[in-house]
Design a protein around this motif. Structure first.
Motif, PDB file in Angstrom:
ATOM      1  N   MET A   1       0.837  -1.202   0.000  1.00 41.30           N
ATOM      2  CA  MET A   1       0.000   0.000   0.000  1.00 41.30           C
ATOM      3  C   MET A   1       0.867   1.245   0.000  1.00 41.30           C
ATOM      4  O   MET A   1       1.906   1.284   0.635  1.00 41.30           O
ATOM      5  CB  MET A   1      -0.894   0.028   1.245  1.00 41.30           C
ATOM      6  CG  MET A   1      -2.253  -0.587   1.053  1.00 41.30           C
ATOM      7  SD  MET A   1      -3.405   0.030   2.289  1.00 41.30           S
ATOM      8  CE  MET A   1      -4.792  -1.052   1.944  1.00 41.30           C
ATOM      9  N   PRO A   2       0.413   2.310  -0.706  1.00 40.25           N
ATOM     10  CA  PRO A   2       1.087   3.602  -0.546  1.00 40.25           C
ATOM     11  C   PRO A   2       0.777   4.140   0.840  1.00 40.25           C
ATOM     12  O   PRO A   2      -0.063   3.605   1.567  1.00 40.25           O
ATOM     13  CB  PRO A   2       0.428   4.458  -1.635  1.00 40.25           C
ATOM     14  CG  PRO A   2      -0.943   3.868  -1.779  1.00 40.25           C
ATOM     15  CD  PRO A   2      -0.762   2.382  -1.571  1.00 40.25           C
ATOM     16  N   GLU A   3       1.453   5.206   1.199  1.00 40.96           N
ATOM     17  CA  GLU A   3       1.161   5.813   2.489  1.00 40.96           C
ATOM     18  C   GLU A   3      -0.256   6.364   2.478  1.00 40.96           C
ATOM     19  O   GLU A   3      -0.640   7.138   1.601  1.00 40.96           O
ATOM     20  CB  GLU A   3       2.152   6.943   2.772  1.00 40.96           C
ATOM     21  CG  GLU A   3       1.926   7.596   4.132  1.00 40.96           C
ATOM     22  CD  GLU A   3       2.932   8.681   4.418  1.00 40.96           C
ATOM     23  OE1 GLU A   3       2.798   9.345   5.465  1.00 40.96           O
ATOM     24  OE2 GLU A   3       3.846   8.857   3.596  1.00 40.96           O
ATOM     25  N   LEU A   4      -1.042   5.935   3.449  1.00 41.56           N
ATOM     26  CA  LEU A   4      -2.429   6.371   3.540  1.00 41.56           C
ATOM     27  C   LEU A   4      -2.543   7.499   4.551  1.00 41.56           C
ATOM     28  O   LEU A   4      -1.942   7.459   5.620  1.00 41.56           O
ATOM     29  CB  LEU A   4      -3.338   5.213   3.965  1.00 41.56           C
ATOM     30  CG  LEU A   4      -3.382   3.997   3.056  1.00 41.56           C
ATOM     31  CD1 LEU A   4      -4.323   2.948   3.634  1.00 41.56           C
ATOM     32  CD2 LEU A   4      -3.813   4.375   1.648  1.00 41.56           C
ATOM     33  N   ILE A   5      -3.338   8.490   4.211  1.00 40.14           N
ATOM     34  CA  ILE A   5      -3.642   9.575   5.134  1.00 40.14           C
ATOM     35  C   ILE A   5      -4.981   9.263   5.787  1.00 40.14           C
ATOM     36  O   ILE A   5      -5.991   9.086   5.100  1.00 40.14           O
ATOM     37  CB  ILE A   5      -3.702  10.921   4.399  1.00 40.14           C
ATOM     38  CG1 ILE A   5      -2.355  11.250   3.769  1.00 40.14           C
ATOM     39  CG2 ILE A   5      -4.141  12.036   5.353  1.00 40.14           C
ATOM     40  CD1 ILE A   5      -2.379  12.463   2.873  1.00 40.14           C
ATOM     41  N   HIS A   6      -4.988   9.167   7.098  1.00 35.55           N
ATOM     42  CA  HIS A   6      -6.229   8.988   7.842  1.00 35.55           C
ATOM     43  C   HIS A   6      -6.683  10.353   8.330  1.00 35.55           C
ATOM     44  O   HIS A   6      -5.915  11.097   8.946  1.00 35.55           O
ATOM     45  CB  HIS A   6      -6.017   8.062   9.047  1.00 35.55           C
ATOM     46  CG  HIS A   6      -5.843   6.619   8.679  1.00 35.55           C
ATOM     47  ND1 HIS A   6      -6.840   5.686   8.867  1.00 35.55           N
ATOM     48  CD2 HIS A   6      -4.794   5.960   8.141  1.00 35.55           C
ATOM     49  CE1 HIS A   6      -6.399   4.504   8.460  1.00 35.55           C
ATOM     50  NE2 HIS A   6      -5.162   4.646   8.012  1.00 35.55           N
ATOM     51  N   ASP A   7      -7.938  10.670   8.068  1.00 36.00           N
ATOM     52  CA  ASP A   7      -8.459  11.963   8.494  1.00 36.00           C
ATOM     53  C   ASP A   7      -9.958  11.820   8.723  1.00 36.00           C
ATOM     54  O   ASP A   7     -10.533  10.744   8.527  1.00 36.00           O
ATOM     55  CB  ASP A   7      -8.165  13.028   7.435  1.00 36.00           C
ATOM     56  CG  ASP A   7      -8.070  14.441   8.036  1.00 36.00           C
ATOM     57  OD1 ASP A   7      -8.557  14.637   9.175  1.00 36.00           O
ATOM     58  OD2 ASP A   7      -7.533  15.328   7.356  1.00 36.00           O
ATOM     59  N   GLU A   8     -10.578  12.878   9.122  1.00 34.06           N
ATOM     60  CA  GLU A   8     -12.018  12.879   9.297  1.00 34.06           C
ATOM     61  C   GLU A   8     -12.563  14.253   8.966  1.00 34.06           C
ATOM     62  O   GLU A   8     -11.835  15.249   8.979  1.00 34.06           O
ATOM     63  CB  GLU A   8     -12.412  12.471  10.714  1.00 34.06           C
ATOM     64  CG  GLU A   8     -11.880  13.356  11.806  1.00 34.06           C
ATOM     65  CD  GLU A   8     -12.261  12.854  13.189  1.00 34.06           C
ATOM     66  OE1 GLU A   8     -12.491  13.710  14.074  1.00 34.06           O
ATOM     67  OE2 GLU A   8     -12.327  11.621  13.388  1.00 34.06           O
ATOM     68  N   ALA A   9     -13.845  14.279   8.625  1.00 34.74           N
ATOM     69  CA  ALA A   9     -14.505  15.535   8.278  1.00 34.74           C
ATOM     70  C   ALA A   9     -15.958  15.440   8.700  1.00 34.74           C
ATOM     71  O   ALA A   9     -16.544  14.347   8.707  1.00 34.74           O
ATOM     72  CB  ALA A   9     -14.407  15.801   6.777  1.00 34.74           C
ATOM     73  N   VAL A  10     -16.528  16.564   9.046  1.00 32.37           N
ATOM     74  CA  VAL A  10     -17.958  16.625   9.331  1.00 32.37           C
ATOM     75  C   VAL A  10     -18.670  17.017   8.043  1.00 32.37           C
ATOM     76  O   VAL A  10     -18.473  18.118   7.514  1.00 32.37           O
ATOM     77  CB  VAL A  10     -18.264  17.631  10.456  1.00 32.37           C
ATOM     78  CG1 VAL A  10     -19.781  17.754  10.657  1.00 32.37           C
ATOM     79  CG2 VAL A  10     -17.591  17.200  11.751  1.00 32.37           C
ATOM     80  N   GLY A  81     -26.631  12.287   1.085  1.00 35.95           N
ATOM     81  CA  GLY A  81     -26.071  13.567   1.511  1.00 35.95           C
ATOM     82  C   GLY A  81     -24.644  13.448   2.007  1.00 35.95           C
ATOM     83  O   GLY A  81     -23.831  14.364   1.816  1.00 35.95           O
ATOM     84  N   ASP A  82     -24.318  12.317   2.639  1.00 30.90           N
ATOM     85  CA  ASP A  82     -22.943  12.100   3.099  1.00 30.90           C
ATOM     86  C   ASP A  82     -21.967  12.077   1.926  1.00 30.90           C
ATOM     87  O   ASP A  82     -20.876  12.658   1.991  1.00 30.90           O
ATOM     88  CB  ASP A  82     -22.838  10.781   3.868  1.00 30.90           C
ATOM     89  CG  ASP A  82     -23.574  10.809   5.200  1.00 30.90           C
ATOM     90  OD1 ASP A  82     -24.018  11.897   5.621  1.00 30.90           O
ATOM     91  OD2 ASP A  82     -23.693   9.730   5.812  1.00 30.90           O
ATOM     92  N   VAL A  83     -22.344  11.388   0.852  1.00 27.11           N
ATOM     93  CA  VAL A  83     -21.440  11.259  -0.303  1.00 27.11           C
ATOM     94  C   VAL A  83     -21.279  12.596  -1.004  1.00 27.11           C
ATOM     95  O   VAL A  83     -20.158  13.002  -1.348  1.00 27.11           O
ATOM     96  CB  VAL A  83     -21.952  10.177  -1.271  1.00 27.11           C
ATOM     97  CG1 VAL A  83     -21.028  10.080  -2.490  1.00 27.11           C
ATOM     98  CG2 VAL A  83     -22.041   8.830  -0.569  1.00 27.11           C
ATOM     99  N   VAL A  84     -22.370  13.288  -1.215  1.00 24.46           N
ATOM    100  CA  VAL A  84     -22.282  14.609  -1.848  1.00 24.46           C
ATOM    101  C   VAL A  84     -21.454  15.553  -0.980  1.00 24.46           C
ATOM    102  O   VAL A  84     -20.615  16.315  -1.482  1.00 24.46           O
ATOM    103  CB  VAL A  84     -23.693  15.174  -2.096  1.00 24.46           C
ATOM    104  CG1 VAL A  84     -23.611  16.613  -2.612  1.00 24.46           C
ATOM    105  CG2 VAL A  84     -24.450  14.303  -3.096  1.00 24.46           C
ATOM    106  N   GLY A  85     -21.657  15.474   0.328  1.00 25.30           N
ATOM    107  CA  GLY A  85     -20.869  16.306   1.233  1.00 25.30           C
ATOM    108  C   GLY A  85     -19.395  15.964   1.199  1.00 25.30           C
ATOM    109  O   GLY A  85     -18.534  16.855   1.327  1.00 25.30           O
ATOM    110  N   LEU A  86     -19.081  14.687   1.016  1.00 21.23           N
ATOM    111  CA  LEU A  86     -17.683  14.282   0.936  1.00 21.23           C
ATOM    112  C   LEU A  86     -17.036  14.807  -0.344  1.00 21.23           C
ATOM    113  O   LEU A  86     -15.879  15.245  -0.340  1.00 21.23           O
ATOM    114  CB  LEU A  86     -17.590  12.754   0.998  1.00 21.23           C
ATOM    115  CG  LEU A  86     -16.246  12.150   1.373  1.00 21.23           C
ATOM    116  CD1 LEU A  86     -15.803  12.606   2.757  1.00 21.23           C
ATOM    117  CD2 LEU A  86     -16.319  10.617   1.328  1.00 21.23           C
TER     118      LEU A  86
END
Length: 293
Positions: A1-10, A81-86
């Motif tokens: 795997m390449p380096e993965l960035i773990h993050d989160e968003a509201v 809505g979650d997908v569109v928001g992402l």
């Protein structure tokens, strides 16, 4: 795997954990039940290496994402809505959207409701909702879909899936694949750990509960009025289907041009429901070829 960035968003009022890799046009990977972002472990590096910005979220209710209470929080309106928001989160006008199983169900809805936000749609072993409605009336598909009705019960499905240290979750992956190398012990344990997160099983099962509460009344209205909501998909679509799926029959891949005029169907005879894990190289080839066509 390449380096993965773990993050989160509201997004859409819910906190979503995601991983991302690569640069370029946006690709959003939506997992199914009972999975999490890790189901795309073989696709993330391939798509990133092919020049795409790959984002794979834990859907709401799963793994490290927020698990809102109540069945209503898992209605299709919220999931779409979650997908569109992402997509908005990454300042993209549109994205290639890829979905497997429940992620595929959501992806179908995103493409039909927001075609301007989907450049290309790829579905893996997830039936078009209208085709599924037709086939679900047959005794064979009713037999295959028994679990959807079982999941309507309160608390008992959660007890069943978590019993004996989540043995049923282990069996879903170990026994449901056509490739003995698809899920090793470490992979299976990661799915168990994700399912064991507080509230995760209820969140995942609430997708099915919300669907029945939302769609069954809708179908009854269709019978009475003779009309139905428009679920046509106008964007270019690729359907990849593992033919050895024990829950979804191969007939679900037939006759889709009625709703999806620009569709290409690729059936993989030696793959199961977990098609992207059974035949990762072939799935990766198909996805990259489709996006670059």
């Amino acid at each position: 795997m390449p380096e993965l960035i773990h993050d989160e968003a509201v997004v859409n009022g819910v906190r979503l954990h995601y991983v991302e890799a690569g640069d370029g046009p946006l690709v959003v990977l939506l997992h199914g039940f009972p999975e999490f972002w890790y189901s795309w472990r073989d696709q993330i590096p391939a798509l990133a290496d092919a020049g795409y910005h790959v984002v794979a979220p834990d859907l709401r209710g799963y793994n490290a994402s927020e698990k809102p209470r109540g069945v209503g929080a898992y209605r299709l309106d919220e999931l779409v809505g979650d997908v569109v928001g992402l997509i908005d989160q990454f300042d993209a006008e549109e994205a290639h959207v890829v979905g497997h199983d429940w992620g595929g169900a959501i992806a179908w809805e995103v493409a039909s409701r927001h075609p301007d936000r989907v450049e290309r749609l790829a579905i893996l072993n997830a039936p078009h909702p209208d085709r599924f409605r037709d086939v679900l009336r047959t005794p064979e598909q009713l037999r295959r879909s028994w679990y959807m009705f079982f999941f309507q019960l309160p608390w008992l499905p959660e007890l069943f899936l978590s019993a004996r240290d989540y043995t049923t979750i282990e069996e879903i992956f170990r026994d449901g694949t056509e490739n003995p190398d698809a899920f090793g012990e470490s992979e299976v344990q990661r799915y168990v750990e994700a399912a064991a997160q507080p509230g995760a099983l209820t969140g995942a099962i609430n997708y099915y509960r919300a669907l029945f509460r939302e769609r069954v009344p809708q179908e009854l209205r269709t019978v009475v009025s003779g009309s139905r909501d428009d679920s046509d998909v106008s964007v270019p679509t690729l359907l990849i289907w593992g033919e050895e799926d024990t829950a979804l029959g191969i007939e679900l891949t037939e006759g889709l041009e009625r709703w999806v005029p620009d569709i290409r169907v690729e059936r993989l005879p030696d793959a199961s429901h977990w098609v992207q894990n059974d035949e990762p190289e072939r799935v990766n080839e198909l996805l990259v070829e489709f996006f670059e066509d």
